[in-house]
Structures are given as structure tokens and as C-alpha cells.
Enzyme design. Structure first.
Site, PDB file in Angstrom:
ATOM      1  N   GLY A   1       2.857  42.520  43.173  1.00 33.56           N
ATOM      2  CA  GLY A   1       1.613  41.998  42.644  1.00 33.56           C
ATOM      3  C   GLY A   1       1.870  41.425  41.258  1.00 33.56           C
ATOM      4  O   GLY A   1       2.788  41.870  40.566  1.00 33.56           O
TER       5      GLY A   1
ATOM      6  N   THR B   1      -6.107  39.933  34.906  1.00 36.15           N
ATOM      7  CA  THR B   1      -6.447  40.412  36.230  1.00 36.15           C
ATOM      8  C   THR B   1      -6.220  41.910  36.236  1.00 36.15           C
ATOM      9  O   THR B   1      -5.911  42.488  35.198  1.00 36.15           O
ATOM     10  CB  THR B   1      -5.553  39.716  37.277  1.00 36.15           C
ATOM     11  OG1 THR B   1      -6.070  39.966  38.557  1.00 36.15           O
ATOM     12  CG2 THR B   1      -4.119  40.176  37.200  1.00 36.15           C
TER      13      THR B   1
ATOM     14  N   LYS C   1      -3.183  37.841  44.794  1.00 35.91           N
ATOM     15  CA  LYS C   1      -2.193  38.159  43.771  1.00 35.91           C
ATOM     16  C   LYS C   1      -1.193  39.215  44.232  1.00 35.91           C
ATOM     17  O   LYS C   1      -0.448  39.760  43.435  1.00 35.91           O
ATOM     18  CB  LYS C   1      -2.911  38.644  42.507  1.00 35.91           C
ATOM     19  CG  LYS C   1      -3.882  37.599  41.970  1.00 35.91           C
ATOM     20  CD  LYS C   1      -4.736  38.161  40.879  1.00 35.91           C
ATOM     21  CE  LYS C   1      -5.811  37.168  40.494  1.00 35.91           C
ATOM     22  NZ  LYS C   1      -6.740  37.732  39.521  1.00 35.91           N
TER      23      LYS C   1
ATOM     24  N   SER D   1      -5.337  42.808  32.507  1.00 31.32           N
ATOM     25  CA  SER D   1      -6.375  43.139  31.534  1.00 31.32           C
ATOM     26  C   SER D   1      -7.172  44.377  31.911  1.00 31.32           C
ATOM     27  O   SER D   1      -7.648  45.097  31.042  1.00 31.32           O
ATOM     28  CB  SER D   1      -7.306  41.947  31.348  1.00 31.32           C
ATOM     29  OG  SER D   1      -7.897  41.592  32.584  1.00 31.32           O
TER      30      SER D   1
END
Length: 183
Positions: A55, A11, A43, A134
Site C-alpha cells: 500500500g 491518505t 492504493k 496523514s
């Protein structure tokens, strides 16, 4: 199916500080193997009487466990973000069950930001931004350029940087959730 094809992939979570404001933004994509399972996952969280932003990147179930554990540390240490982050990292690294959790956290209050990992890392970034997941490096590069070259607000920088990261990273989408603390 191989283990890697069923593994949930990353994410992008970005924290930006500017003009006495702090923002945490995260995309909503949940990917399993080559399939997008959800587009609108949340998130980010507000914790400790909405004074702390958090987060996560990584496994969703693991992140929920970490949010709960982190919030209890915040309660235990009366909202002291630094102490709660260090104590969570110590537990995460040494506890037999927690050690297997696959996630990263970025947490912030009005004055501090920390990246927390299961290997015991509690990193206080030198610059007024931090990103995990990512697409974190893409969001960092975009946010750094915007911080240095524009007068955009923290929220505007987070929105634009997340858009750029989503355009580049296949594990990041444009369904962004933003939480903001104002000074």
C-alpha cells in the site's frame, strides 16, 4: 496558486496481523489543495503472484513507479520480501530520479511487514500493525486499542480502525480497499 495549495495530500494505509492473517487497508481519497479530486483511488496492490501486499501514501504517479520497481526487486530476489525491501530503499535513496519521489510504502507477506521510505528506511515494526499517511497515527491508535481489547479478526480491526481514521482525518475517506493474505 502557491506550491502548497496544489500539492497532493495524504491518505491512510493500515496493515494489521492477527491469527495468521495479514490485511492491508487504504482509503480512496485523493486531495489536491483544498479539493477532493477522487474518492475511489486504489492504493493497495497484490504483488509477486499475489503473495505480497503493498500500500502507498503520497503522490500517485510516484507510487506506481515504486510499485513497479518493487515488483521487479521481488522478481529479482525470488519473492524475498526482506531483501527486495532493502534493495528498493537503497535504490530509492541513491538514484537521482527516484530520490525525488514523494511516497511511503507499507509491504507485507505472510510473516513480515515493512515500512519503506525514500530516505533509506526499512522499518520492521515491533507490533502486529503499521500505518502510513496523514491518518496513519489515528488508524494506529484505533487498531492498537482493538487488538488489545477485542477478539476481532485482522480484517474487522482494519475496517473499524480505517473508519475511525476517516472520521478524524480530513484527508481520509470511507471508501476503503482491503487486501488480505490468509495463512
Amino acid at each position: 496558486m502557491s506550491k502548497n495549495s496544489t500539492r497532493m495530500h495524504g491518505t491512510t494505509v493500515l496493515c494489521v496481523r492477527r491469527d495468521n492473517k495479514v490485511v492491508i487497508a487504504a482509503d480512496g481519497q485523493v486531495t489536491m489543495g483544498e479539493h477532493v479530486m477522487k474518492h475511489t483511488a486504489r492504493k493497495t496492490r497484490r504483488l509477486f503472484n499475489e503473495k505480497i501486499l503493498a500500500g502507498f501514501a503520497g503522490s500517485t504517479a510516484d507510487a506506481f513507479s515504486l510499485f513497479a520497481r518493487f515488483e521487479s526487486k521481488l522478481e529479482q530476489y525470488a519473492g524475498n520480501l526482506n531483501r527486495a525491501a532493502v534493495e528498493l530503499a537503497k535504490d530509492w535513496r541513491t538514484d537521482k530520479m527516484l530520490r525525488n519521489l514523494e511516497a511511503l510504502l507499507v509491504v507485507a507477506d505472510q510473516t513480515q511487514t515493512f515500512l519503506i521510505s525514500g530516505s533509506g528506511d526499512v522499518i520492521d515494526p515491533d507490533e502486529p500493525l503499521a500505518a502510513i499517511g496523514s491518518g496513519g497515527s489515528y488508524a494506529t491508535a484505533a487498531a492498537r486499542a482493538l487488538l488489545e481489547n477485542t477478539n476481532m479478526s485482522a480484517r474487522e480491526i482494519a475496517e473499524k480502525a480505517m473508519k475511525i481514521a476517516g472520521d478524524i482525518c480530513i484527508y481520509t475517506n470511507d471508501q476503503v480497499t482491503i487486501e488480505e493474505l490468509k495463512g
